[in-house]
Design an enzyme around this catalytic site. Structure first.
Site, PDB file in Angstrom:
ATOM      1  N   GLU A  58     -30.088 -21.599 -14.094  1.00 53.70           N
ATOM      2  CA  GLU A  58     -29.860 -20.188 -13.734  1.00 53.70           C
ATOM      3  C   GLU A  58     -31.164 -19.401 -13.753  1.00 53.70           C
ATOM      4  O   GLU A  58     -31.418 -18.573 -12.873  1.00 53.70           O
ATOM      5  CB  GLU A  58     -28.855 -19.532 -14.685  1.00 53.70           C
ATOM      6  CG  GLU A  58     -27.490 -20.200 -14.759  1.00 53.70           C
ATOM      7  CD  GLU A  58     -26.824 -20.374 -13.417  1.00 53.70           C
ATOM      8  OE1 GLU A  58     -27.166 -19.642 -12.471  1.00 53.70           O
ATOM      9  OE2 GLU A  58     -25.968 -21.265 -13.299  1.00 53.70           O
TER      10      GLU A  58
ATOM     11  N   THR B  81      -7.821  -6.638   4.360  1.00 47.18           N
ATOM     12  CA  THR B  81      -8.623  -5.450   4.667  1.00 47.18           C
ATOM     13  C   THR B  81      -7.756  -4.219   4.875  1.00 47.18           C
ATOM     14  O   THR B  81      -8.273  -3.142   5.145  1.00 47.18           O
ATOM     15  CB  THR B  81      -9.483  -5.679   5.929  1.00 47.18           C
ATOM     16  OG1 THR B  81      -8.670  -6.329   6.892  1.00 47.18           O
ATOM     17  CG2 THR B  81     -10.696  -6.506   5.615  1.00 47.18           C
TER      18      THR B  81
ATOM     19  N   GLY C 209      -8.669  -8.324  11.895  1.00 49.67           N
ATOM     20  CA  GLY C 209      -9.623  -8.315  10.790  1.00 49.67           C
ATOM     21  C   GLY C 209      -9.322  -9.365   9.761  1.00 49.67           C
ATOM     22  O   GLY C 209      -8.257 -10.001   9.801  1.00 49.67           O
ATOM     23  N   PRO C 210     -10.240  -9.570   8.833  1.00 52.00           N
ATOM     24  CA  PRO C 210     -10.038 -10.583   7.790  1.00 52.00           C
ATOM     25  C   PRO C 210      -8.841 -10.232   6.900  1.00 52.00           C
ATOM     26  O   PRO C 210      -8.423  -9.071   6.860  1.00 52.00           O
ATOM     27  CB  PRO C 210     -11.330 -10.530   6.971  1.00 52.00           C
ATOM     28  CG  PRO C 210     -12.276  -9.688   7.721  1.00 52.00           C
ATOM     29  CD  PRO C 210     -11.499  -8.840   8.651  1.00 52.00           C
TER      30      PRO C 210
ATOM     31  N   LYS D  26      -4.613  -4.156   6.941  1.00 53.79           N
ATOM     32  CA  LYS D  26      -3.947  -4.046   8.243  1.00 53.79           C
ATOM     33  C   LYS D  26      -2.492  -3.610   8.064  1.00 53.79           C
ATOM     34  O   LYS D  26      -2.025  -2.697   8.738  1.00 53.79           O
ATOM     35  CB  LYS D  26      -4.023  -5.385   8.995  1.00 53.79           C
ATOM     36  CG  LYS D  26      -5.449  -5.794   9.300  1.00 53.79           C
ATOM     37  CD  LYS D  26      -5.536  -7.054  10.099  1.00 53.79           C
ATOM     38  CE  LYS D  26      -5.131  -8.281   9.335  1.00 53.79           C
ATOM     39  NZ  LYS D  26      -5.970  -8.612   8.192  1.00 53.79           N
TER      40      LYS D  26
HETATM   41  P1  ADP Z   1      -3.882  -7.292   5.334  1.00 54.58           P
HETATM   42  O1  ADP Z   1      -2.611  -6.921   5.994  1.00 54.58           O
HETATM   43  O2  ADP Z   1      -5.087  -6.851   6.095  1.00 54.58           O
HETATM   44  O3  ADP Z   1      -4.007  -8.722   4.943  1.00 54.58           O
HETATM   45  P2  ADP Z   1      -2.920  -5.529   3.306  1.00 54.58           P
HETATM   46  O4  ADP Z   1      -2.766  -4.305   4.118  1.00 54.58           O
HETATM   47  O5  ADP Z   1      -1.681  -6.275   3.006  1.00 54.58           O
HETATM   48  O6  ADP Z   1      -3.977  -6.497   3.954  1.00 54.58           O
HETATM   49  O7  ADP Z   1      -3.676  -5.133   1.967  1.00 54.58           O
HETATM   50  C1  ADP Z   1      -3.298  -5.611   0.723  1.00 54.58           C
HETATM   51  C2  ADP Z   1      -3.531  -4.562  -0.342  1.00 54.58           C
HETATM   52  O8  ADP Z   1      -4.922  -4.314  -0.501  1.00 54.58           O
HETATM   53  C3  ADP Z   1      -2.930  -3.220  -0.016  1.00 54.58           C
HETATM   54  O9  ADP Z   1      -1.630  -3.132  -0.446  1.00 54.58           O
HETATM   55  C4  ADP Z   1      -3.830  -2.256  -0.760  1.00 54.58           C
HETATM   56  O10 ADP Z   1      -3.445  -2.125  -2.096  1.00 54.58           O
HETATM   57  C5  ADP Z   1      -5.174  -2.945  -0.745  1.00 54.58           C
HETATM   58  N1  ADP Z   1      -6.031  -2.437   0.341  1.00 54.58           N
HETATM   59  C6  ADP Z   1      -6.521  -3.174   1.353  1.00 54.58           C
HETATM   60  N2  ADP Z   1      -7.298  -2.418   2.146  1.00 54.58           N
HETATM   61  C7  ADP Z   1      -7.280  -1.184   1.661  1.00 54.58           C
HETATM   62  C8  ADP Z   1      -7.885   0.058   2.057  1.00 54.58           C
HETATM   63  N3  ADP Z   1      -8.665   0.133   3.126  1.00 54.58           N
HETATM   64  N4  ADP Z   1      -7.645   1.137   1.299  1.00 54.58           N
HETATM   65  C9  ADP Z   1      -6.866   1.067   0.212  1.00 54.58           C
HETATM   66  N5  ADP Z   1      -6.273  -0.043  -0.205  1.00 54.58           N
HETATM   67  C10 ADP Z   1      -6.464  -1.182   0.491  1.00 54.58           C
END
Ligand code: ADP
Length: 644
Positions: free
Chosen positions: A437, A219, A215-216, A221
């Site tokens: 605008e 999100t 995923g982006p 992961k």
């Molecule tokens: P990725 O690994 O997909 O790049 P992260 O898991 O590191 O993203 O997400 C970064 C932060 O964003 C998390 O620590 C959390 O605070 C917030 N976050 C992202 N997605 C969610 C979600 N689905 N629910 C709650 N918090 C989220």
């Protein structure tokens, strides 16, 4: 990406310097030893220049001379000064017959010519060569041992860095991850596997070895992987794909081996490899070969085949570029589950906002749904950031709780940056930006006769926008009709059309609009089959779906030229339409722009009021949701609007 607790020992700079110093010291000690040894084996304590020897000879101080090869050992009649030995040595600098003549002249009778002793020479050579080497070897091996104990420079190269990231209990559960229901459902099974492996093995079901989270960025992961570990109450080894790859070939492979060994000892546990594409890139030459990476990947494949899942070892990996991964990595038996962690939808965003707002004091004006509507396209990390920004804003303004206004302001801060208070626009520029605008918003209003925007502002922002229109769609849209896309194009070009109509000139402010409009027009023609000229032919492919989603043309050069012509035609048509709409409603535009120039910001409500008054339409009475406004033609807020 969130960094996990304590980082591995990365500051080996000083250690490197230290070891270099020790090596230099060794070399110096060896050289000195070599010299001293040379003298010792010669049994001579002091060397004098040949000229000094001649002088001594002429003064009659010399008693005895022994010549061995080129070296003369000279015994003096008496010790000259305190500290100067009575035996000296010098190197013969002339013909031996000349020396004999000099000795005779000085009356030195005791003159011997010794043949060099082969045995002592050999011993001397051996000792002077072997001893320093032995010494160096000894010192280096001591150094090596010490460093491997510390896991430093050389000794730690092949060691897995995972140890530094191991977390006994992540403390995060599925409750902390909002809006990824499908992903959570898939991973729930995995948790169950970790809890009761026996339940599955008795039936004969094989446990999955790994799951790939795709995923982006932002999100959730990493958060999901941690939640799996938290739910299963098992340790969590986390490291990034790039941690494996080093300059030296074979190091990554050895780290993989080490990581699995370590994990097996701690089973049941979860290994999480973030950005797995750093090592898992396809091995074909298309993406450029790299021995080290390929070896690391091969080792990972071998390890994944080799371990026994019944022990409860599970590998989770995350990537936002699944298309570049090696097929061998994705085949069943390795990462056999692919869990999509996509951008959250409206409900997901509301839930994420709720999760993050849990520990924040909110006042009664807060409507998280309204915020979720305004943040179409935002990912979890953006939303978490917005809540935090809002809380900071509330503190800054000396309030005890966060209000809806703070939240809306925070959305703007995250999307377009902070207000740039020190940038003062000239009167003329304010006018241009205002018309620009209003041009956007009015075109949208004329096309749909509904509130097109939540607000328009001409306060410059730190991310480069001089002014912008904030859209809040009424509902989330997943599909766009051709008509909507055409209207969107007219909307994008409305700003530039207003500039041309009012000022009879154009500015650089429309750069971002033009970029967006061209992107949409190109996609309509090459991807959505919406042009009469090419019909249903797919002319481009999306690459990096989870990153920038760039479309790459997939057609011949001649067709590419024709596509450009088609795009140009479509944009011209949209621009003409925008100009027509605005010139027919010039008076409305003037009125709204005037208001905006004075007040700097205009809300959707105020906009519609002026709009209806000027057009002589009666204002519709009660509106159910005054904040959630029309303009679904912009499903995603542009990433970096300059002037919309
Ligand atoms: P990725 O690994 O997909 O790049 P992260 O898991 O590191 O993203 O997400 C970064 C932060 O964003 C998390 O620590 C959390 O605070 C917030 N976050 C992202 N997605 C969610 C979600 N689905 N629910 C709650 N918090 C989220």
């Amino acid at each position: 990406m969130e960094q996990n607790q304590n980082n591995g020992p990365k500051n080996d700079g000083p250690k490197n310097k230290q070891s270099l110093l020790v090596i230099l010291l060794c070399i110096m000690v060896s050289l000195v030893m070599f010299n001293v040894l040379g003298r010792m084996t010669r049994g001579v304590s002091s060397e004098v220049p040949y000229s000094q020897f001649i002088e001594m000879l002429e003064k009659g101080e010399v008693d005895r001379v022994v010549m061995k090869g080129e070296t003369l050992t000279v015994t003096l009649k008496k010790q000259q000064k305190m500290g100067t030995p009575a035996t000296l040595y010098t190197t013969l600098m002339e013909d031996a017959s000349e020396l004999v003549k000099r000795l005779e002249k000085a009356g030195v009778e005791d003159f011997n010519r010794e043949k060099p002793n082969a045995a002592t020479e050999v011993l001397y050579t051996i000792l002077s060569l072997v001893l320093p080497v032995l010494l160096m070897f000894f010192l280096l091996s001591m150094l090596y041992k010490r460093m491997s104990k510390n896991g430093g420079m050389m000794g730690g190269v092949g060691k897995s860095k995972a140890k530094a990231y191991v977390q006994k209990e992540t403390g995060i559960t599925f409750k902390d991850v909002a809006g990824q229901d499908e992903a959570k459902e898939s991973l729930q099974e995995v948790v169950d596997f970790l809890h009761n492996p026996g339940k599955y093995t008795t039936i004969g079901a094989k446990l999955p070895k790994g799951a790939l989270l795709v995923g982006p960025p932002g999100t959730g992961k990493t958060l999901l992987a941690k939640a799996v570990a938290g739910e299963a109450h098992v340790p969590f080894f986390s490291l990034s794909g790039s941690d494996f790859v080093e300059m030296f070939v074979g190091v990554g492979a050895s780290r993989v081996r080490d990581l699995f060994e370590e994990a097996k000892k701690n089973a049941p546990c979860i290994i999480f490899i973030d950005e797995v594409d750093a090592i898992g890139k396809s091995r074909d030459a298309r993406y450029g070969g790299n021995d080290e990476r390929e070896q690391t990947l091969n080792q990972l494949l071998a390890e994944m085949d080799g371990f026994d899942t019944s022990k409860g070892l599970l590998i989770l990996a995350a990537t936002n570029r699944p298309e570049v991964l090696d097929p061998a990595l994705l085949r069943p038996g390795r990462f056999d589950r692919r869990v999509i962690v996509d951008r959250p939808d409206l409900k997901g965003r509301v839930n994420i906002l709720k999760v993050h707002a849990k520990n924040v004091a909110l006042d009664e004006s807060v409507d998280l749904e309204g915020i979720a509507l305004a943040t179409s396209g935002a990912v979890g990390s953006d939303l978490a950031n917005m809540i935090n920004e809002a809380a900071i804003l509330a503190v800054k303004n000396g309030r005890q709780a966060v209000s809806q206004k703070d939240l809306l302001e925070a959305v703007e801060v995250v999307l377009v940056g902070k207000e740039k208070k020190d940038r003062i626009l000239s009167q003329e520029e304010r006018k241009i930006v205002s018309y620009h605008e209003v041009g956007h918003a009015l075109v949208s209003a004329l096309q749909k006769d509904s509130e097109p925007v939540q607000k328009i502002t001409i306060v410059p922002r730190t991310m480069g926008a001089l002014g912008y229109v904030m859209h809040v769609p009424e509902e989330e849209k997943f599909l766009n009709t051709k008509k909507e896309l055409e209207a969107m194009l007219v909307g994008y070009l409305g700003g530039r059309a207003a500039e041309e109509l009012v000022f009879d000139t154009v500015t650089t402010g429309a750069a971002n609009d033009i970029e967006q409009a061209t992107k949409v027009a190109r996609a309509m023609i090459t991807q959505y089959g919406m042009s009469d000229r090419f019909g249903l032919m797919g002319l481009s492919e999306t690459q990096n779906q989870y990153l920038d989603g760039r479309a790459v043309l997939n057609c011949g050069d001649a067709t590419a030229t024709e596509i450009d012509h088609e795009v140009m035609k479509l944009l011209k048509k949209s621009y003409d339409e925008a100009k027509r709409l605005l010139s027919e409603n010039r008076d409305v535009m003037d009125k709204i722009a005037e208001f905006l120039i004075q007040k700097e910001t205009i809300t959707g409500k105020e906009f519609m009021k002026i709009f209806h008054e000027a057009k002589g339409i009666e204002e519709p009475k009660a509106q159910e949701k005054p904040v959630e406004l029309e303009a679904s033609e912009t499903p995603e807020i542009p990433e970096n609007p300059v002037v919309e």
